[in-house]
Each structure stands twice: as structure tokens, then as C-alpha cells.
Design a protein around this motif. Structure first.
Motif, PDB file in Angstrom:
ATOM      1  N   ALA A  26       0.974  -0.827   0.090  1.00 58.53           N
ATOM      2  CA  ALA A  26       0.397   0.068  -0.045  1.00 58.53           C
ATOM      3  C   ALA A  26       0.861   1.502  -0.193  1.00 58.53           C
ATOM      4  CB  ALA A  26      -0.922   0.120   1.246  1.00 58.53           C
ATOM      5  N   ALA A  51       1.557   3.007  -3.180  1.00 58.60           N
ATOM      6  CA  ALA A  51       0.591   3.998  -3.900  1.00 58.60           C
ATOM      7  C   ALA A  51       0.540   5.134  -3.402  1.00 58.60           C
ATOM      8  CB  ALA A  51      -1.254   3.578  -3.188  1.00 58.60           C
ATOM      9  N   SER A  61      -9.130   8.671  -7.619  1.00 56.96           N
ATOM     10  CA  SER A  61      -8.034   8.673  -7.369  1.00 56.96           C
ATOM     11  C   SER A  61      -7.587   7.254  -6.386  1.00 56.96           C
ATOM     12  CB  SER A  61      -7.435   9.323  -5.734  1.00 56.96           C
ATOM     13  OG  SER A  61      -7.105  10.439  -5.262  1.00 56.96           O
ATOM     14  N   TRP A  62      -6.554   6.690  -7.341  1.00 57.25           N
ATOM     15  CA  TRP A  62      -5.905   5.082  -6.629  1.00 57.25           C
ATOM     16  C   TRP A  62      -7.255   4.179  -7.972  1.00 57.25           C
ATOM     17  CZ3 TRP A  62      -5.126   1.757  -1.966  1.00 57.25           C
ATOM     18  CH2 TRP A  62      -3.840   0.819  -2.439  1.00 57.25           C
ATOM     19  N   VAL A  95     -10.423   3.146   1.874  1.00 54.70           N
ATOM     20  CA  VAL A  95      -9.781   2.659   0.603  1.00 54.70           C
ATOM     21  C   VAL A  95     -10.752   1.564   0.584  1.00 54.70           C
ATOM     22  CG1 VAL A  95      -8.472   1.553  -0.755  1.00 54.70           C
ATOM     23  CG2 VAL A  95      -7.667   3.732   0.547  1.00 54.70           C
ATOM     24  N   LEU A 101     -11.091  -1.534  -5.191  1.00 54.01           N
ATOM     25  CA  LEU A 101      -9.089  -1.828  -5.957  1.00 54.01           C
ATOM     26  C   LEU A 101      -8.753  -3.145  -7.237  1.00 54.01           C
ATOM     27  CD1 LEU A 101      -6.865  -0.111  -5.628  1.00 54.01           C
ATOM     28  CD2 LEU A 101      -6.202  -1.813  -3.718  1.00 54.01           C
ATOM     29  N   ALA A 154      -5.767   1.038 -11.100  1.00 55.26           N
ATOM     30  CA  ALA A 154      -5.018   1.916  -9.758  1.00 55.26           C
ATOM     31  C   ALA A 154      -4.395   1.053  -9.368  1.00 55.26           C
ATOM     32  CB  ALA A 154      -5.874   0.872  -8.491  1.00 55.26           C
ATOM     33  N   PRO A 196      -3.596   8.233  -0.808  1.00 54.94           N
ATOM     34  CA  PRO A 196      -2.997   6.803  -2.347  1.00 54.94           C
ATOM     35  C   PRO A 196      -3.320   7.359  -3.844  1.00 54.94           C
ATOM     36  CG  PRO A 196      -4.921   6.025  -0.556  1.00 54.94           C
ATOM     37  CD  PRO A 196      -4.792   7.241  -0.251  1.00 54.94           C
ATOM     38  N   GLY A 197      -2.427   6.901  -4.105  1.00 50.75           N
ATOM     39  CA  GLY A 197      -3.101   7.631  -5.812  1.00 50.75           C
ATOM     40  C   GLY A 197      -3.007   8.987  -6.048  1.00 50.75           C
TER      41      GLY A 197
END
Lengths: 121, 144
Positions: free
Chosen positions: A40, A43, A88-89, A107, A112, A119, B41-42
């Protein structure tokens, strides 16, 4: 404020000095560290590497490793994801919550897993 | 011939490094000191993080990184801009106040963030790139 405005049962994860939360009901299992699990922390920083004692969370075929975890059971209000972060992601970011005075991105492992190709970028 | 006045209601001007920017005054909600941020994140590099502010999560966007002119030190203040599409906090090294602008309001580029910058407009403080806040926030959502 309705029940859907709150979220309860979170796994608070630390990865590479950053933090993220995962809905507990999406964690099928905790497993020992393994090379196949996506870290993780990557990311947040592309060169981040999982520690040797990383914890692995599994959801279906998706595995995600983090540095450490703690379970947070108290219901907390959801804070909406700003539109600037909606992608995002791969769209796995579902909301934010405030726990113990800190803001945590929440998240979804389900999202995901579904958007795994996106992702991964 | 007198150059046209851009907007009778004015623009809030601020600097991000050596560049001056303006946002329509009616979209500028407030100026805040940037607190400790939570990373997402990301998120792309121009999205420094988020913070909770009055019950909502505000993303902090570094214009200097978006335009390819990164600052050596992180800006400590931010201009909060609100549009129907959402709110963002834009980092500012100096906030200069509201001014009327004159000059050109053409797109400053055909790709990336520059499609959402207009100008060059002129203020007493210098040349200003005006942010089309409506399209800019849409752009951030697609670039995130």
C-alpha cells in the motif's frame, strides 16, 4: 444524521509512514507477508517497499500489504471525497473519516480489486 | 484604445512562487493557513494532500507543480476556491487582495493545466494568469 452517514468497523493501516483505512467487512483474511502482495505504501511513494514483517490483507484474489494494522470499531461520520480526488487510486477511495484526531482516507478493497488495472498505475 | 476591463467584480490575486494568479473573487471563499496534510493514496504529485476544514475535506493543490515550476519550499497559505463541481485549496506564497484586471483572456495553452489558465491579464502587481475555476476543478477531477 442517518446510519449511512457513518461508517463502523475499520481496519486502520499504516504503510510507509502514511495511513489508510479499510472497511473491515472487506477484509476476508489476514495473511503472513508475501512477495505477491501489493504494498500500500507504493500508492503514496513509488519506491516504497514493504517491510519484512508486513501484514497482508486479502479480499478475494487481491492482496494488499501494510506495515501495521489496528481495528477501530466505533462508528464515525463519513466525509465525502472531494471531486478533485474522485479518480484517486482507480476510484477506490470511498470517503474520509476522522479517528483519534487524524484524518484517514478510506479505501475499498472491492473497488481496488475491480479496477486493478487502473489502480496499479 | 483602452484595453477592456475583464471583470467588474474583480479577481483575488495571489502569488505561487514567482507567478501571479487570479481567481474570480466570487469563487474565492477564504484564505487559510495550510495545516499538516493527510496524503492520499494514488494522488498525483500536484495534490499535496487533504485536510478537514469545517466538516469537509479540502484537497490542497500546488499550482507550481502543475505548471512545471516547483517551489523549493512548500507554501504555507492557500486560497480556497468553491465551484459547483467542488472546492479546492490552491497554495499561495503571497495573497495580494482583490483587483480588477485588464488585458487578454485567451487560453494560455492547449494542453494540461494551461488550457484552464487565461491571460496574460494585467494588474498593478504584474502579469496575471487567470484561473478558469469551473473548468480547472473539472480538470483536477479528471487528472486525479
Amino acid at each position: 444524521m442517518t446510519a449511512s452517514d457513518h461508517i463502523s468497523g475499520l481496519v486502520l493501516c499504516h504503510a510507509g509512514g502514511q495511513r489508510l483505512a479499510i472497511p473491515a467487512q472487506e477484509v476476508d483474511a489476514f495473511e503472513p507477508a508475501g512477495e505477491a502482495a501489493r504494498y500500500a505504501g507504493a500508492a503514496f511513494e513509488s519506491d516504497a517497499r514493504a517491510p519484512a514483517d508486513a501484514k497482508v490483507l486479502r479480499h478475494r484474489e487481491l492482496t494488499l500489504s501494510v506495515d501495521r494494522v489496528e481495528v477501530f470499531a466505533t462508528p464515525v461520520p463519513r466525509l465525502a471525497v472531494p471531486s478533485a480526488l474522485s479518480s484517486s487510486w482507480g476510484g477506490a477511495l470511498v470517503c474520509f473519516v476522522e479517528c483519534a484526531g487524524e484524518l484517514w482516507p478510506v479505501v475499498s478493497l472491492e473497488r481496488l480489486a475491480r479496477g486493478d488495472g487502473e489502480a496499479a498505475r | 484604445m483602452k484595453r477592456p476591463v475583464a471583470d467588474a467584480h474583480g479577481h483575488l490575486l495571489f502569488a505561487c512562487g514567482s507567478s501571479l494568479y487570479g481567481v474570480p473573487a466570487d469563487t474565492a471563499s477564504e484564505v487559510v493557513n495550510v495545516p499538516a496534510l493527510t496524503r492520499v493514496p494514488g494522488a498525483p504529485s500536484h495534490l499535496l494532500g487533504v485536510f478537514a476544514h469545517r466538516g469537509e475535506v479540502l484537497p490542497v493543490v500546488d499550482l507550481s507543480r502543475l505548471t512545471g515550476k516547483p517551489l523549493e519550499d512548500t507554501a504555507r497559505r492557500a486560497v480556497v476556491v468553491r465551484t459547483p463541481r467542488g472546492a479546492v485549496a490552491l497554495t499561495a506564497t503571497r495573497v495580494l487582495g482583490v483587483s480588477t484586471l485588464e488585458g487578454s483572456f485567451d487560453r494560455l495553452g492547449e494542453s494540461g493545466v494551461h488550457q484552464h489558465l487565461r491571460g496574460p491579464a494585467h494588474a498593478e502587481q504584474g502579469e496575471v494568469a487567470v484561473i478558469d475555476t469551473q473548468t480547472f476543478v473539472e480538470f483536477l477531477a479528471s487528472a486525479g
